[in-house]
Each structure stands twice: as structure tokens, then as C-alpha cells.
Scaffold this motif. Structure first.
Motif, PDB file in Angstrom:
ATOM      1  N   ALA A   1      -1.204  -9.289   0.080  1.00 47.28           N
ATOM      2  CA  ALA A   1      -1.210  -7.976  -0.578  1.00 47.28           C
ATOM      3  C   ALA A   1      -0.649  -6.910   0.365  1.00 47.28           C
ATOM      4  N   VAL A   2      -1.102  -6.937   1.575  1.00 41.98           N
ATOM      5  CA  VAL A   2      -0.662  -5.942   2.554  1.00 41.98           C
ATOM      6  C   VAL A   2       0.847  -6.050   2.796  1.00 41.98           C
ATOM      7  N   GLY A   3       1.343  -7.289   2.773  1.00 38.73           N
ATOM      8  CA  GLY A   3       2.770  -7.505   3.001  1.00 38.73           C
ATOM      9  C   GLY A   3       3.644  -7.006   1.861  1.00 38.73           C
ATOM     10  N   LYS A   4       3.074  -6.971   0.649  1.00 36.88           N
ATOM     11  CA  LYS A   4       3.875  -6.625  -0.531  1.00 36.88           C
ATOM     12  C   LYS A   4       3.831  -5.146  -0.908  1.00 36.88           C
ATOM     13  N   VAL A   5       2.818  -4.431  -0.483  1.00 34.24           N
ATOM     14  CA  VAL A   5       2.624  -3.072  -1.024  1.00 34.24           C
ATOM     15  C   VAL A   5       3.779  -2.132  -0.659  1.00 34.24           C
ATOM     16  N   LYS A   6       3.979  -1.213  -1.584  1.00 32.38           N
ATOM     17  CA  LYS A   6       5.082  -0.258  -1.420  1.00 32.38           C
ATOM     18  C   LYS A   6       4.692   0.843  -0.432  1.00 32.38           C
ATOM     19  N   PHE A   7       3.454   1.286  -0.557  1.00 29.79           N
ATOM     20  CA  PHE A   7       2.984   2.359   0.333  1.00 29.79           C
ATOM     21  C   PHE A   7       1.942   1.788   1.290  1.00 29.79           C
ATOM     22  N   ARG A   8       2.285   1.787   2.569  1.00 31.87           N
ATOM     23  CA  ARG A   8       1.410   1.161   3.568  1.00 31.87           C
ATOM     24  C   ARG A   8       0.534   2.200   4.249  1.00 31.87           C
ATOM     25  N   HIS A   9      -0.609   1.727   4.705  1.00 30.01           N
ATOM     26  CA  HIS A   9      -1.532   2.590   5.446  1.00 30.01           C
ATOM     27  C   HIS A   9      -1.315   2.279   6.926  1.00 30.01           C
ATOM     28  N   ALA A  10      -0.953   3.276   7.712  1.00 32.40           N
ATOM     29  CA  ALA A  10      -0.567   3.055   9.114  1.00 32.40           C
ATOM     30  C   ALA A  10      -1.590   2.240   9.931  1.00 32.40           C
ATOM     31  N   PRO A  11      -2.904   2.513   9.790  1.00 30.23           N
ATOM     32  CA  PRO A  11      -3.854   1.751  10.615  1.00 30.23           C
ATOM     33  C   PRO A  11      -3.804   0.237  10.347  1.00 30.23           C
TER      34      PRO A  11
END
Lengths: 426, 301
Positions: A148-158
Motif C-alpha cells: 500500500a505504501v509503495g502504491k499511494v499517490k500522496f506519501r507521508h514523509a515519516p
């Protein structure tokens, strides 16, 4: 000299005490009566491939010190790898307990003593003897999260920086989900809520006191502002005051109406339909109303469910979910988390909040019972055990499972049949 | 004392201990089942049952009616139909000392008051309920002095009304709970709450000013989903384990005293019991919903 005389007895006693303390420690240190310098070196005579491990940048201190017997029993052991104790106890011998007594949450793998699932007890290429570096280690188990983290369009920096920015890998004394601090304190460490742009984005609501994760997905999302993928329309439209009091009021987060009455403002047709049914799912009419199951802001789940259906329904109906888990035969709708194939989660005219008027109709959604059995079924076929009860699928099967195959009520099969067909019983 | 006498004393002591602990267990003897009304028409998914004195009232929910029987010992006779337009979906029933019948309509969530003969006398619509004024009745009970206790799930509290239906006081649900499914009131006026989701019982003493506190721990090992509760004149609690199919008995201190009624189709067994009632003579009634009957037991102490 005077002082020496006064305290000589105390001095002698202290020396004796220290010697006594040191003696068993020394005995423990060389409990296998190894020759001087033999503790680690002697092991390497056979375990020659171990020399390579010692070249790793991070070597576990006992290994570096050649103290193999610090963890292993060289002659015999009841534990795998000839460990002197269970893994968790061996590690705790030096590192202490990693889960504090007052922990709010603890990592399952730590609780179960699986230290070596993350750490190499001998040496590694990563700090803290970790098997893999950074998030790669976490995503080894938390595969769905990794994807999921690899695919998301908007990432959370931490998240990019590393899971440990927000999570404690062992346990947390402050929050659920192993968070190093509770939300919103954790978020406020980076996000400055007094900035005018922040206030504007949040429609001037004092969200510094709110739970950020009711709207935002801390792991990133496909929506701007890392809102959860499914957003309630008023939130998407930034119309918070459609449900909440004015941001300048003394109770800005209070809702304008209690329970389901608030939701009825927009979802009047759905609510009126529920209230018109013979049976209603009682939580709908409870203090929290619709919010027992739905997140009013945003959710990862369709229909803004608070969680996937199985854990959600399990909140109250854990007996039913557990029954299925224990059942010898699994019922696919439950396995797949589709409780609503059979039940209407809001209201129904039928018993058990069935999605169809009768249980036969419910089963018929997936099973063509006419092909399943020649046994007469239906409202006009009365159960020989009880003149008020008709023979239905449920006369033989319990849909949520039993300890018997095909979730039949009784075993062996003849016990089941002779419930009614007494004449053929032995 | 000789050695033999000493042994005898020890054996008697141990046996007396065993008997004392066994005495705490509850036994019920199945007496009969009620399958039909006075005309022989069958019950359908009954969800309510109440017995006071020699009168038994059944909410025959699936047929949208009430049935009134007379009870002689543990023998049930009659089955006069009471059908009123104001309560077509009766799910819970109670009676007061005057014989008035109170039926909760599952669709309207209102309590209809009927005369002993079954004539509609009005709804229990308490005036003067403090804020929040909204309430939804999931269940209700009537105590020995005819006060009415309403389980208000909408505002999370118990509303106490006087016999005429006028608001007297309220007691808020405990701070944390799963889902409250029922309430009971004992002879002292202490109120019990049943948390079905957490399988736990709470109690509020006296006027309830100190609120509810837990009587039991989570009892998920002993039952699945308790949905109904009644209390006898000794303070013993009877819980209908709806999903587990059975009746569980707890002592006044919340201790587990047994599961005298269990799951099944045959007489004496229950499926999805919906409401329980016990009369002054220790005759115990179960609205055995999925078996479409009322079962009658006598309590053996």
C-alpha cells in the motif's frame, strides 16, 4: 591511622563480602570448566564458517567476546540451536524485558519471544543486528502495508524516513499501534497547528485537540491531504459545520444532533426505511448510532466502515466469528468477510436481520437447495420435533459453523437424521 | 478421640463442604411447553413472556399479538388472544400488581399499557425527562411497587418512572460498555444492566446516585451473547444466552451458578431464548423464540 583502626573491621568485612559475591560469578562464568581462552575459540574449531560472520560490521557483543556459552549450552539442551534457554529468556538475560509492564500496546512478535525474527543474534550488516535495513524489515511481515505504501499517490514523509519515526518496534507505554506517542501529540511534533494555512485547511476547527487519524491516513493515500481513500462528502466539501457546531462555539466538535438523528439529516430515506422494518440492528438506535460501524469522516473501507467487516462485526459478535473459526467446515461468506450477503446490517423484516424474507431464501442466494437434497423443506413442511417449526436448511446446518463437517448440528450423521426419523434409529 | 473417629469427622467435614458448594448450583425441572393459544393456533417466534401471580402473558411476536394464560402451579391453561392496533409488534411484556399489561412494540419502540382484559389504555410517554429528552426503549421492567424502568439505548441510561409513567430519575450507563441488551430490577430496587457484547452484568444500588459498577467480569467463557435478564426474590440473576442457546444463572454476587437450560429442539431445550420470567412460586418461563414456544420449568433449590 586512627581512622584505619576505627574502620578496619568494616573494611575487612567489605572485602570478604565482595570476594563472596565474585566467587559464584566466576564459577558461573566458567561453569563448563573450559581452559583459559577456550570459551569461543574452541567452538570455532568446528564452526569454521562462523569466521565470515565475525567480519560483519555489527557483531553481537557476546560473539565479539567469544562468549558462545553466554547463550548456548555446549553439551545438551532442551531448546533449539542448543540454546541455554528459550530465545526470549536468553535475550532478556542481558537486554531485560522489552515489553514494559504498563505497555499500552506490544509487538506480537516480541511478546511471543521472536527476537530473532528481526535481529541476528550473531552479526549483521545493519545497526542493532537487524536482519534487514529500515522499512524493508517491517514490510517482510507487514506485506499489505508495504504494498500500500509503495502504491499511494500522496506519501507521508515519516513513512519514507522509516517506520520507527512513529512506531516503537517492541512496545509502547503511551499508545496503541506501538506509537511512540499518542495521537495528536505525535502528529503535533511535526505539524504546526498555529500556522494560518493549517487553520484554514481545517476550517478553523481546533483540530490540535482532535484525533487526526479519523480523517488522515498516516501511511499515505491517493487523496490530497492524505485523507483516507473514502471520504464522507461533507468532509470532502469542507462542510464540517454541516454536522458539527460552529468552530467558534464553546463545543466546536459537538454534533448538532445526537445518534442516528444527525445522519438522518441527509440520509433520511435510508434511516426511514430502517425504522420501518420489523427488526432493527440495535446499535443503529444506540447512543453512537451509525458511528458504531461507520467512520463519519473518512475510511480505508467502502461505505466508510470503521474496519473490514469481520473485525467490525466481531466487536460485538465475537462468539459468532469465533464459532466460524472453530468450525470444521468454513462458510465462504464469513471467511471472505461478507456478512452482508446473508444479513442486512441495518434492519430487516425477517428474523436474524436476514437479507431475504426466509432462511431458505438466504441460503438460496448461493446454494440451489433443490439440487442439494431431496429432503422436503419449506414453510409447509413441519419439523417432527416441534409442530410450530418448519423444516429449513437450519434444521440440519448451522450457517456460522459447528464442530462437525458441513456444519451439521449433530454427528455422526445418523444421530442427525434420527432426531426426526426416530423409526430408523438404533 | 480415636483415630477412626477422627477420620470420620474429616470425611463428614469434607462431604459437608462439598454439599454446601453443590447447594449453590441451580437446578430446573422441565415442566411443560406452551405451543398454542386457546383455539389451538400455534405460536410464532415469541419474544416476550411475563408471569405475575397466576397470570402469564406471552408476546407472540411472529403473529403480532399477545396471549394471556392462567398458571396453576406449573400448569399453564388458556391462551386468550389480545390484539391491539397500538402494539402490533410486541417484543417484551411486563405486568404490574393491578394486572395491567405492558407491551413494548418493537417497531414503534413505545410501551403500550393495556387493561388486564387487554384494552389499550395509552402509551407510556414520560413527561419531564431531563436533557437529552430523546429516548428509545429497548427493554423495560416493572418492580414490586409498579415503578417502570426503561432501558434507553439512545441516550445511554435507565429512566425510572412512577407507576403512572411520570419521570422520577435517571441512571446513566457505565462509562465503558459493549452493548447493553437488557435490565432487571430486584426487590430492593437495585438495577442490573446486561452487556450482551461483553457478557457482563452491572449494578446500581438504591437510587443509583453512585452509578453502575460491574458485578461480574467479562463472562465470555460462560456464555455467547446474553440478551435478556431477570432476577428472583433472592437476588439470583437469570440470563438468556441468546446465541449460545441456554439460560445461565448467577448468584447475587455475580458468581456463576450453572447453566440449567441448554440448546436444542426437543422439549426442555431452547433455541435463541428471547425473554425470561420467574413468578413468586419459582415457576420459570422462557420465550423460546426459534422453537416458537414458551417453556415452563420449576426451580429446584
Amino acid at each position: 591511622m586512627k581512622l584505619y583502626r576505627r574502620y578496619r573491621y568494616a573494611l575487612v568485612l567489605s572485602v570478604v563480602w565482595l570476594v563472596c559475591l565474585a566467587a559464584p560469578a566466576h564459577a558461573e562464568d566458567n561453569r563448563f570448566k573450559l581452559k583459559m581462552g577456550a570459551k569461543g575459540k574452541i567452538c570455532l574449531n568446528c564452526h569454521v564458517d562462523f569466521q565470515d560472520k565475525l567480519k560483519d560490521p555489527f557483531v553481537h557483543t557476546p560473539v565479539k567476546n567469544g562468549d558462545c556459552t553466554g547463550c548456548h549450552s555446549p553439551h545438551a539442551s532442551s531448546h533449539a540451536k542448543m540454546l541455554a534457554e528459550q530465545v526470549s529468556k536468553v535475550c532478556a538475560g542481558c537486554h531485560g524485558e522489552m515489553v514494559p509492564k504498563n505497555a499500552v500496546s506490544a509487538h506480537k512478535v516480541v511478546v511471543e519471544g521472536g527476537c530473532v525474527k528481526c535481529h541476528d543474534p550473531h552479526s549483521a550488516k545493519n545497526k542493532f543486528n537487524l536482519l534487514k535495513a529500515g522499512n524493508e524489515l517491517c514490510f517482510g511481515c507487514h506485506k499489505d502495508m508495504g504494498e500500500a505504501v509503495g502504491k499511494v499517490k500522496f506519501r507521508h514523509a515519516p513513512v519514507e524516513k522509516g517506520c520507527l519515526t512513529c512506531h516503537n518496534p517492541h512496545a509502547s507505554e503511551k499508545s496503541a499501534f506501538l506509537l511512540v506517542d499518542a495521537v495528536p501529540s505525535l502528529c503535533l511534533g511535526c505539524h504546526k497547528t498555529d500556522a494560518p494555512s493549517f487553520a484554514k485547511q481545517h476550517m478553523n476547527y481546533p483540530v490540535a485537540k482532535a484525533r487526526c487519524t479519523t480523517c488522515h491516513n498516516p501511511h499515505g493515500s491517493n487523496r490530497g491531504g492524505i485523507l483516507f481513500d473514502n471520504v464522507h462528502q461533507p468532509v470532502a466539501n469542507r462542510m464540517c459545520n454541516q454536522c458539527h457546531m460552529d468552530p467558534s462555539s464553546s463545543t466546536p466538535f459537538a454534533t448538532k444532533k445526537p445518534g442516528y438523528e444527525l445522519c438522518r439529516g441527509c440520509h433520511s430515506n435510508a434511516v426511514n426505511e430502517m425504522l420501518g422494518k420489523n427488526k432493527i440492528h440495535w446499535p443503529v438506535l444506540g447512543k453512537k448510532g451509525c458511528l458504531n460501524c461507520h467512520n463519519p469522516h473518512a475510511s480505508t473501507q467502502a461505505k466508510l466502515l470503521r474496519a473490514p467487516m469481520i473485525p467490525l462485526c466481531n466487536t460485538c459478535h465475537n462468539d459468532t466469528i469465533q464459532r466460524q473459526e472453530r468450525s470444521q467446515t468454513k462458510h465462504p461468506p464469513i471467511q471472505e468477510g461478507n456478512c452482508t450477503i446473508c444479513h442486512n446490517p441495518h434492519a430487516s423484516d425477517a428474523d436474524f436481520l436476514f437479507a431475504q424474507p426466509t432462511i431458505i431464501g438466504v441460503c438460496n442466494t448461493c446454494h440451489d437447495w433443490r439440487n442439494h437434497t431431496g429432503h422436503p423443506l419449506g414453510e409447509k413442511v413441519m419439523d417432527p420435533r416441534n409442530r410450530n417449526v418448519a423444516v429449513t436448511c437450519e434444521s440440519c446446518h448451522r450457517a456460522h459453523g459447528t464442530e462437525n463437517k458441513h456444519f451439521i448440528w449433530f454427528t455422526p450423521m445418523d444421530e442427525m437424521c434420527t432426531q426426526c426419523h426416530k423409526q430408523v434409529g438404533r | 478421640m480415636t483415630r477412626t473417629s477422627a477420620k470420620i469427622v474429616v470425611v463428614v467435614f469434607v462431604l459437608s463442604l462439598a454439599t454446601a458448594s453443590f447447594g449453590a448450583a441451580v437446578q430446573m425441572i422441565f415442566s411443560s411447553s406452551v405451543y398454542s393459544d386457546v383455539k389451538g393456533n400455534g405460536l410464532k417466534l415469541p419474544e416476550g413472556v411475563a408471569c405475575r401471580g397466576n397470570v402469564l402473558v406471552v408476546a407472540d411476536t411472529g403473529n403480532g399479538r399477545l396471549l394471556k394464560y392462567t398458571v396453576d402451579g406449573s400448569t399453564v391453561k388458556g391462551g386468550q388472544e389480545i390484539k391491539v392496533a397500538e402494539a402490533t409488534d410486541p417484543v417484551k411484556v411486563q405486568m404490574n400488581s393491578k394486572g395491567d399489561i405492558f407491551a413494548l412494540d418493537g417497531k414503534l419502540h413505545r410501551i403500550a399499557r393495556l387493561s388486564p382484559e387487554g384494552a389499550f389504555k395509552g402509551y407510556i410517554d414520560p413527561a419531564g425527562v431531563p436533557s437529552p429528552s430523546e429516548f428509545i426503549t429497548k427493554s423495560f421492567k416493572i418492580d414490586g411497587a409498579d415503578n417502570i424502568y426503561i432501558l434507553d439505548v439512545f441516550s445511554g441510561r435507565v429512566l425510572v418512572l412512577d407507576p403512572s409513567g411520570k419521570y422520577v430519575r435517571q441512571v446513566a450507563f457505565p462509562e465503558k460498555y459493549g452493548f447493553i441488551t437488557d435490565l432487571a430490577v430486584d426487590q430492593k430496587g437495585d438495577i442490573y444492566l446486561l452487556d450482551g457484547a461483553d457478557a457482563r452484568v452491572y449494578e446500581a444500588h438504591g437510587d443509583g446516585s453512585k452509578g453502575f459498577s460491574a458485578v461480574t467480569k467479562d463472562m465470555e467463557q460462560d456464555m455467547n451473547f446474553p440478551a435478556n435478564m431477570t432476577v428472583d426474590n433472592t437476588g439470583q440473576l437469570y440470563l438468556a444466552d441468546q446465541n449460545g442457546g441456554g439460560v445461565v444463572v448467577l448468584g447475587p454476587d455475580g458468581s456463576f451458578r450453572g447453566r440449567p437450560i441448554v440448546f436444542g429442539w426437543k422439549e426442555g431445550l431452547v433455541r435463541y431464548p428471547a425473554e425470561l420470567s420467574i413468578n413468586e412460586n419459582g415457576v420459570f418461563f422462557v420465550a423460546d423464540r426459534e422453537n416458537s414456544r414458551v417453556q415452563v420449568y420449576t426451580l429446584v433449590k
